[in-house]
Scaffold this motif. Structure first.
Motif, PDB file in Angstrom:
ATOM      1  N   GLN A  88      -2.157   8.811  -1.529  1.00 31.64           N
ATOM      2  CA  GLN A  88      -1.448   7.542  -1.369  1.00 31.64           C
ATOM      3  C   GLN A  88      -0.096   7.512  -2.078  1.00 31.64           C
ATOM      4  O   GLN A  88       0.865   6.938  -1.581  1.00 31.64           O
ATOM      5  CB  GLN A  88      -2.336   6.401  -1.877  1.00 31.64           C
ATOM      6  CG  GLN A  88      -1.869   5.041  -1.355  1.00 31.64           C
ATOM      7  CD  GLN A  88      -2.592   3.881  -2.001  1.00 31.64           C
ATOM      8  OE1 GLN A  88      -3.731   3.992  -2.433  1.00 31.64           O
ATOM      9  NE2 GLN A  88      -1.922   2.746  -2.061  1.00 31.64           N
ATOM     10  N   GLU A  89      -0.019   8.152  -3.236  1.00 35.42           N
ATOM     11  CA  GLU A  89       1.204   8.066  -4.042  1.00 35.42           C
ATOM     12  C   GLU A  89       2.380   8.805  -3.407  1.00 35.42           C
ATOM     13  O   GLU A  89       3.528   8.599  -3.802  1.00 35.42           O
ATOM     14  CB  GLU A  89       0.949   8.578  -5.463  1.00 35.42           C
ATOM     15  CG  GLU A  89       0.781  10.082  -5.604  1.00 35.42           C
ATOM     16  CD  GLU A  89      -0.531  10.634  -5.079  1.00 35.42           C
ATOM     17  OE1 GLU A  89      -1.367   9.851  -4.571  1.00 35.42           O
ATOM     18  OE2 GLU A  89      -0.723  11.865  -5.151  1.00 35.42           O
ATOM     19  N   TYR A 117      -5.753   2.093  -1.555  1.00 33.03           N
ATOM     20  CA  TYR A 117      -6.173   2.303  -0.171  1.00 33.03           C
ATOM     21  C   TYR A 117      -7.675   2.177  -0.004  1.00 33.03           C
ATOM     22  O   TYR A 117      -8.457   2.742  -0.764  1.00 33.03           O
ATOM     23  CB  TYR A 117      -5.752   3.697   0.342  1.00 33.03           C
ATOM     24  CG  TYR A 117      -6.161   3.838   1.796  1.00 33.03           C
ATOM     25  CD1 TYR A 117      -5.321   3.410   2.799  1.00 33.03           C
ATOM     26  CD2 TYR A 117      -7.427   4.312   2.148  1.00 33.03           C
ATOM     27  CE1 TYR A 117      -5.714   3.445   4.127  1.00 33.03           C
ATOM     28  CE2 TYR A 117      -7.834   4.357   3.467  1.00 33.03           C
ATOM     29  CZ  TYR A 117      -6.968   3.920   4.453  1.00 33.03           C
ATOM     30  OH  TYR A 117      -7.369   3.950   5.760  1.00 33.03           O
ATOM     31  N   SER A 118      -8.079   1.450   1.014  1.00 29.62           N
ATOM     32  CA  SER A 118      -9.425   1.555   1.572  1.00 29.62           C
ATOM     33  C   SER A 118      -9.243   1.277   3.047  1.00 29.62           C
ATOM     34  O   SER A 118      -8.244   0.670   3.440  1.00 29.62           O
ATOM     35  CB  SER A 118     -10.384   0.542   0.940  1.00 29.62           C
ATOM     36  OG  SER A 118     -10.095  -0.759   1.429  1.00 29.62           O
ATOM     37  N   ASP A 119     -10.184   1.713   3.871  1.00 30.81           N
ATOM     38  CA  ASP A 119     -10.011   1.478   5.306  1.00 30.81           C
ATOM     39  C   ASP A 119      -9.926  -0.019   5.614  1.00 30.81           C
ATOM     40  O   ASP A 119      -9.322  -0.422   6.591  1.00 30.81           O
ATOM     41  CB  ASP A 119     -11.154   2.131   6.096  1.00 30.81           C
ATOM     42  CG  ASP A 119     -10.893   3.611   6.343  1.00 30.81           C
ATOM     43  OD1 ASP A 119      -9.725   4.046   6.254  1.00 30.81           O
ATOM     44  OD2 ASP A 119     -11.860   4.341   6.624  1.00 30.81           O
ATOM     45  N   LEU A 129       0.845  -1.200   0.000  1.00 29.47           N
ATOM     46  CA  LEU A 129       0.000   0.000   0.000  1.00 29.47           C
ATOM     47  C   LEU A 129       0.881   1.251   0.000  1.00 29.47           C
ATOM     48  O   LEU A 129       0.650   2.206  -0.750  1.00 29.47           O
ATOM     49  CB  LEU A 129      -0.837  -0.021   1.278  1.00 29.47           C
ATOM     50  CG  LEU A 129      -2.048   0.876   1.376  1.00 29.47           C
ATOM     51  CD1 LEU A 129      -3.147   0.330   0.492  1.00 29.47           C
ATOM     52  CD2 LEU A 129      -2.541   0.942   2.813  1.00 29.47           C
ATOM     53  N   ILE A 130       1.894   1.233   0.858  1.00 26.37           N
ATOM     54  CA  ILE A 130       2.811   2.375   0.975  1.00 26.37           C
ATOM     55  C   ILE A 130       3.561   2.585  -0.339  1.00 26.37           C
ATOM     56  O   ILE A 130       3.821   3.717  -0.734  1.00 26.37           O
ATOM     57  CB  ILE A 130       3.759   2.140   2.182  1.00 26.37           C
ATOM     58  CG1 ILE A 130       2.981   2.373   3.482  1.00 26.37           C
ATOM     59  CG2 ILE A 130       5.006   3.020   2.095  1.00 26.37           C
ATOM     60  CD1 ILE A 130       3.676   1.876   4.737  1.00 26.37           C
ATOM     61  N   LEU A 131       3.859   1.493  -1.031  1.00 19.05           N
ATOM     62  CA  LEU A 131       4.544   1.607  -2.324  1.00 19.05           C
ATOM     63  C   LEU A 131       3.553   1.843  -3.471  1.00 19.05           C
ATOM     64  O   LEU A 131       3.931   1.811  -4.636  1.00 19.05           O
ATOM     65  CB  LEU A 131       5.396   0.363  -2.580  1.00 19.05           C
ATOM     66  CG  LEU A 131       6.568   0.209  -1.608  1.00 19.05           C
ATOM     67  CD1 LEU A 131       7.292  -1.111  -1.847  1.00 19.05           C
ATOM     68  CD2 LEU A 131       7.553   1.380  -1.724  1.00 19.05           C
ATOM     69  N   ASN A 132       2.280   2.061  -3.116  1.00 19.02           N
ATOM     70  CA  ASN A 132       1.247   2.438  -4.092  1.00 19.02           C
ATOM     71  C   ASN A 132       0.931   1.312  -5.071  1.00 19.02           C
ATOM     72  O   ASN A 132       0.557   1.564  -6.214  1.00 19.02           O
ATOM     73  CB  ASN A 132       1.694   3.702  -4.852  1.00 19.02           C
ATOM     74  CG  ASN A 132       0.516   4.545  -5.318  1.00 19.02           C
ATOM     75  OD1 ASN A 132      -0.585   4.433  -4.782  1.00 19.02           O
ATOM     76  ND2 ASN A 132       0.731   5.368  -6.323  1.00 19.02           N
ATOM     77  N   LEU A 149      -1.823   8.719   3.922  1.00 17.74           N
ATOM     78  CA  LEU A 149      -1.919   7.628   2.945  1.00 17.74           C
ATOM     79  C   LEU A 149      -3.338   7.538   2.398  1.00 17.74           C
ATOM     80  O   LEU A 149      -3.547   7.234   1.220  1.00 17.74           O
ATOM     81  CB  LEU A 149      -1.550   6.314   3.657  1.00 17.74           C
ATOM     82  CG  LEU A 149      -1.143   5.137   2.802  1.00 17.74           C
ATOM     83  CD1 LEU A 149       0.082   5.435   1.970  1.00 17.74           C
ATOM     84  CD2 LEU A 149      -0.888   3.905   3.661  1.00 17.74           C
ATOM     85  N   LYS A 150      -4.295   7.833   3.235  1.00 16.39           N
ATOM     86  CA  LYS A 150      -5.699   7.706   2.831  1.00 16.39           C
ATOM     87  C   LYS A 150      -6.072   8.681   1.716  1.00 16.39           C
ATOM     88  O   LYS A 150      -6.946   8.374   0.906  1.00 16.39           O
ATOM     89  CB  LYS A 150      -6.582   7.935   4.053  1.00 16.39           C
ATOM     90  CG  LYS A 150      -8.069   7.831   3.787  1.00 16.39           C
ATOM     91  CD  LYS A 150      -8.850   7.680   5.077  1.00 16.39           C
ATOM     92  CE  LYS A 150     -10.333   7.529   4.798  1.00 16.39           C
ATOM     93  NZ  LYS A 150     -11.051   7.039   5.987  1.00 16.39           N
TER      94      LYS A 150
END
Lengths: 265, 265
Positions: B170-171, A251-253, A244-247, B166-167
């Motif tokens: 994100q990128e 993202y979703s909760d 997620l951090i690396l895209n 991030l939410k």
């Protein structure tokens, strides 16, 4: 991230017994559980329980009867590897593993080409495990170049810089992270990069914490595969968070659950 | 790892109230708790609770009466920063923060030199927050070069590539990781590199997981400081594990407890 389930390995007592008694039940059970947790490959290893190539063939067939997941044929013995490949039904898989030994490469690369499977190369040579970044990079580059010359696509080559136990060889973890960064620039597209994750936490008290922390640091350096315990929910959550951090994940909760759902849970 | 305790900030209701009512109790309590958890600096920020420089001076003095920890004077207002610095007793600290705005740099660098404190520079310019790696690197390099010219040592300069939620963006997390890697090669020795960690998990459901995962990935890229919640035991355990993997802590089975002990717990 390419997840290679580590559990069908005779290093675990239930699998060793299953091989000795030709009892398919534990093998099928672990194949199902790991596949359900989203393993991309199932590693199969007859370890010290047997030296018979036909036992590897039996393991491969037993897994194939159970799930559709690709298989990683794990042995340092060439006859055992070949028996595993012969037993495959064409679904694809990998050889785990070659080293930078020219003789091994000369035999295993043509086998990988013939069976159209990937080849995992550990950055080891005749001197043993690499003590530094340089030897890891040299050996990895040598395996990569030889495999490409032999007819494999970069996408079929997986390099492993060899993870050591943090408890006993603490300085090697940093070297592995640096080697991962170097592997990513060997070619474009780069080879896949994997580690046998459990090694780093061998005999350590804080196993889970060490496994999760190392793995996300390695993903940050370019690691895109791991032989690991896919049943470890905290580890899987750490992996998807790193992605997620690396895209690479959206993202979703509920991204952890979304990842599990997409992986077939 | 340089830990900057985030808690004495008027963004938190108890601190806002303490400032309005000049009640030292919550400030002292958070100073003690964060110092005990091993904070290297205590960030103090009067936020929207006050626009009076004397309130910053009061916060600084209140913390100084309580603990020996260095103080990070956190404001975008020059008069408020200067009031905080004037109230300092010579124990050292930092200015948090400048941007790449030449006018700000022209005023804040001489102040940092005069009071012999570090300067934290966020990679922001007159166009606002950076949308990519390049702007982060340009702004960081500009702050670094100007600060060195102005008389600060590289060791007194802390660059912050600006973490976004991030939410919602994100990128940007990936861009921050890349910028951290670039900052490490700006000079030898390199400047310190910090983030305001909590930003990345703003409004996210999996806060703790995102904070821990990003932080260890960032440490892997060269981050060596963070403004964060030093009371978060899982976060601190992740940090020390990352330091262990990078061979900066010595392994023992009880390394998490050893780290806490050395940090004064």
């Amino acid at each position: 991230m390419i997840l290679i389930g580590e559990r069908i390995n005779a290093g675990f007592k239930d699998i060793a017994r299953a091989i000795r008694e030709q009892d398919p039940a534990p093998v099928k059970s672990w194949a199902e559980k790991q596949a359900q947790r989203g393993a991309d490959y199932l590693d199969v290893n007859i370890g010290a329980a047997s030296r018979k190539p036909e036992d590897m063939a039996w393991l491969v067939k037993t897994v194939q009867e159970t799930v559709l997941t690709k298989i990683s044929v794990d042995s340092t013995n060439l006859e055992i590897v070949e028996a595993g490949l012969e037993a495959m039904d064409g679904r694809g898989g990998m050889i785990n593993s070659t080293t930078a030994d020219p003789e091994k490469l000369e035999r295993l690369i043509p086998l990988a080409v013939k069976y159209d499977v990937s080849l995992l190369g550990v950055a080891m040579d005749e001197r043993g495990s690499p003590p530094d970044v340089e030897r890891r990079v040299e050996n990895g580059a040598m395996i990569f170049a030889t495999a490409v010359e032999g007819g494999l696509e970069p996408d079929q080559i997986i390099l492993d810089p060899i993870l050591m136990p943090l408890k006993f060889m603490q300085e090697q973890a940093k070297n592995v992270l640096e080697a991962i960064g170097q592997y990513t620039i060997l070619s474009d597209p780069s080879p896949h990069i994997s580690v046998g994750l459990s090694n780093i936490a061998s005999k350590a008290a804080e196993r889970g914490l060490i496994l999760r922390t190392f793995l996300v640091m390695a993903i940050g350096q370019g690691l895109d595969a791991a032989i690991c315990n896919v049943m470890d929910g905290e580890l899987m959550a750490a992996i998807v968070t790193a992605e997620l951090i690396l895209n690479r994940e959206i993202y979703s909760d509920s991204y952890v659950r979304a990842f599990q759902a997409r992986r077939g849970l």
